[in-house]
Design a protein around this motif. Structure first.
Motif, PDB file in Angstrom:
ATOM      1  N   GLY A  92       0.539  -1.392  -0.391  1.00 39.78           N
ATOM      2  CA  GLY A  92      -0.027  -0.496  -0.037  1.00 39.78           C
ATOM      3  C   GLY A  92       1.269   0.992  -0.072  1.00 39.78           C
ATOM      4  O   GLY A  92       0.308   2.312  -0.241  1.00 39.78           O
ATOM      5  N   LYS A  93       1.637   1.360   0.249  1.00 40.36           N
ATOM      6  CA  LYS A  93       3.150   2.183   0.061  1.00 40.36           C
ATOM      7  C   LYS A  93       3.536   2.680  -1.445  1.00 40.36           C
ATOM      8  O   LYS A  93       3.581   2.087  -1.765  1.00 40.36           O
ATOM      9  N   GLU A  94       4.247   3.700  -1.749  1.00 36.58           N
ATOM     10  CA  GLU A  94       5.350   3.806  -2.616  1.00 36.58           C
ATOM     11  C   GLU A  94       6.010   2.559  -3.223  1.00 36.58           C
ATOM     12  O   GLU A  94       7.047   1.303  -2.053  1.00 36.58           O
ATOM     13  N   GLY A  95       6.051   1.889  -3.919  1.00 31.27           N
ATOM     14  CA  GLY A  95       6.844   1.014  -4.675  1.00 31.27           C
ATOM     15  C   GLY A  95       6.171   0.363  -4.854  1.00 31.27           C
ATOM     16  O   GLY A  95       6.352  -1.056  -5.714  1.00 31.27           O
ATOM     17  N   ASP A  96       4.525  -0.104  -4.441  1.00 29.00           N
ATOM     18  CA  ASP A  96       4.041  -1.377  -3.991  1.00 29.00           C
ATOM     19  C   ASP A  96       3.175  -1.759  -5.385  1.00 29.00           C
ATOM     20  O   ASP A  96       2.614  -0.902  -5.546  1.00 29.00           O
ATOM     21  N   TYR A  97       3.416  -2.714  -6.123  1.00 25.01           N
ATOM     22  CA  TYR A  97       3.135  -3.289  -7.089  1.00 25.01           C
ATOM     23  C   TYR A  97       1.337  -3.782  -7.267  1.00 25.01           C
ATOM     24  O   TYR A  97       1.720  -3.514  -7.972  1.00 25.01           O
ATOM     25  N   PHE A  98       1.432  -3.997  -6.160  1.00 27.09           N
ATOM     26  CA  PHE A  98      -0.099  -4.657  -6.263  1.00 27.09           C
ATOM     27  C   PHE A  98      -0.742  -3.211  -5.897  1.00 27.09           C
ATOM     28  O   PHE A  98      -2.007  -3.850  -6.667  1.00 27.09           O
ATOM     29  N   GLN A 112      -0.179  -3.057 -10.625  1.00 24.45           N
ATOM     30  CA  GLN A 112      -0.813  -4.204 -11.804  1.00 24.45           C
ATOM     31  C   GLN A 112      -2.380  -3.890 -11.290  1.00 24.45           C
ATOM     32  O   GLN A 112      -3.621  -3.975 -12.167  1.00 24.45           O
ATOM     33  N   VAL A 113      -3.091  -2.377 -10.424  1.00 31.55           N
ATOM     34  CA  VAL A 113      -4.102  -1.943 -10.873  1.00 31.55           C
ATOM     35  C   VAL A 113      -3.914  -0.806 -11.955  1.00 31.55           C
ATOM     36  O   VAL A 113      -4.882  -1.166 -12.745  1.00 31.55           O
ATOM     37  N   THR A 114      -3.010  -0.639 -12.148  1.00 35.18           N
ATOM     38  CA  THR A 114      -2.805   0.014 -13.939  1.00 35.18           C
ATOM     39  C   THR A 114      -3.018  -1.049 -15.045  1.00 35.18           C
ATOM     40  O   THR A 114      -3.519  -0.312 -15.653  1.00 35.18           O
ATOM     41  N   THR A 115      -2.729  -2.178 -15.049  1.00 33.95           N
ATOM     42  CA  THR A 115      -2.560  -2.901 -15.389  1.00 33.95           C
ATOM     43  C   THR A 115      -3.891  -3.702 -15.986  1.00 33.95           C
ATOM     44  O   THR A 115      -4.691  -4.388 -16.509  1.00 33.95           O
ATOM     45  N   TRP A 116      -4.674  -4.426 -14.303  1.00 30.33           N
ATOM     46  CA  TRP A 116      -5.483  -5.155 -14.956  1.00 30.33           C
ATOM     47  C   TRP A 116      -6.731  -4.239 -14.662  1.00 30.33           C
ATOM     48  O   TRP A 116      -7.711  -4.964 -14.147  1.00 30.33           O
ATOM     49  N   ASP A 161      -9.554  -5.685  -7.996  1.00 29.65           N
ATOM     50  CA  ASP A 161     -10.112  -6.544  -7.580  1.00 29.65           C
ATOM     51  C   ASP A 161     -12.029  -6.147  -8.539  1.00 29.65           C
ATOM     52  O   ASP A 161     -12.499  -5.433  -6.951  1.00 29.65           O
ATOM     53  N   ARG A 162     -12.713  -7.169  -8.822  1.00 33.15           N
ATOM     54  CA  ARG A 162     -13.595  -6.529  -9.337  1.00 33.15           C
ATOM     55  C   ARG A 162     -14.987  -6.992  -8.247  1.00 33.15           C
ATOM     56  O   ARG A 162     -16.155  -6.327  -7.854  1.00 33.15           O
ATOM     57  N   PHE A 163     -14.602  -7.930  -7.259  1.00 36.79           N
ATOM     58  CA  PHE A 163     -15.794  -8.545  -6.123  1.00 36.79           C
ATOM     59  C   PHE A 163     -15.760  -7.497  -5.104  1.00 36.79           C
ATOM     60  O   PHE A 163     -16.129  -6.133  -4.523  1.00 36.79           O
ATOM     61  N   TRP A 164     -14.384  -6.914  -4.746  1.00 31.66           N
ATOM     62  CA  TRP A 164     -13.631  -6.681  -3.258  1.00 31.66           C
ATOM     63  C   TRP A 164     -13.740  -5.090  -3.522  1.00 31.66           C
ATOM     64  O   TRP A 164     -13.923  -4.234  -2.564  1.00 31.66           O
ATOM     65  N   GLY A 165     -13.284  -4.858  -4.936  1.00 30.04           N
ATOM     66  CA  GLY A 165     -13.657  -3.392  -4.850  1.00 30.04           C
ATOM     67  C   GLY A 165     -12.335  -2.584  -4.557  1.00 30.04           C
ATOM     68  O   GLY A 165     -11.603  -1.163  -4.695  1.00 30.04           O
ATOM     69  N   LEU A 166     -11.066  -3.482  -4.526  1.00 31.33           N
ATOM     70  CA  LEU A 166     -10.293  -3.160  -3.980  1.00 31.33           C
ATOM     71  C   LEU A 166      -8.737  -3.486  -4.436  1.00 31.33           C
ATOM     72  O   LEU A 166      -8.815  -4.442  -5.240  1.00 31.33           O
ATOM     73  N   PRO A 167      -7.425  -3.167  -4.443  1.00 33.64           N
ATOM     74  CA  PRO A 167      -5.974  -3.600  -5.152  1.00 33.64           C
ATOM     75  C   PRO A 167      -5.982  -5.011  -4.793  1.00 33.64           C
ATOM     76  O   PRO A 167      -6.348  -5.236  -3.313  1.00 33.64           O
ATOM     77  N   GLU A 168      -5.215  -5.488  -5.629  1.00 38.87           N
ATOM     78  CA  GLU A 168      -4.677  -7.001  -4.830  1.00 38.87           C
ATOM     79  C   GLU A 168      -3.591  -6.603  -3.398  1.00 38.87           C
ATOM     80  O   GLU A 168      -2.880  -5.948  -3.407  1.00 38.87           O
ATOM     81  N   TYR A 169      -3.984  -7.579  -1.813  1.00 38.97           N
ATOM     82  CA  TYR A 169      -3.069  -7.187  -0.768  1.00 38.97           C
ATOM     83  C   TYR A 169      -2.019  -8.442  -0.196  1.00 38.97           C
ATOM     84  O   TYR A 169      -2.230  -9.399  -0.600  1.00 38.97           O
TER      85      TYR A 169
END
Length: 100
Positions: free
Chosen positions: A45-51, A55-59, A62-70
């Motif tokens: 969740g901080k600077e540099g976090d891929y997820f 990942q959010v920019t590319t895919w 998450d459609r179910f949770w409405g949140l990025p992968e953690y």
């Protein structure tokens, strides 16, 4: 061999490293590389976090949770490079125990 690997290697053939570790690998074709890696500790969740970034920019989120992968744990980012105009390769190191 452990003592040999505690210092810097200038050449993979130096000190029998390839012979020692090559004997442990299954028969096949390998390309040994000598790389310099500087891992960066990433907190989810901080600077540099891929997820929460790439990942959010590319895919998208998450459609179910409405949140990025953690990922549920801090991790290290190491090697990153562009593969082509539309692809990027990133390497992650995930500790078996918390970094603390």
């Amino acid at each position: 061999m452990q003592e040999r690997l505690t210092g810097a290697l200038d050449d993979l053939d130096d000190g029998g490293v390839i012979d020692a570790f090559g004997a442990l690998l299954p028969e096949g074709e390998y390309l040994p590389l000598l790389l310099s890696v500087e891992p960066r500790l990433i907190i989810p969740g901080k600077e540099g976090d891929y997820f929460s970034g790439e990942q959010v920019t590319t895919w998208g989120i998450d459609r179910f949770w409405g949140l990025p992968e953690y990922p549920h744990t801090p991790y290290y980012r190491t090697f990153e490079t562009a593969v082509d105009a539309d692809a990027h390769l990133s390497e992650f190191v995930v500790p078996m125990v918390p970094p603390t």
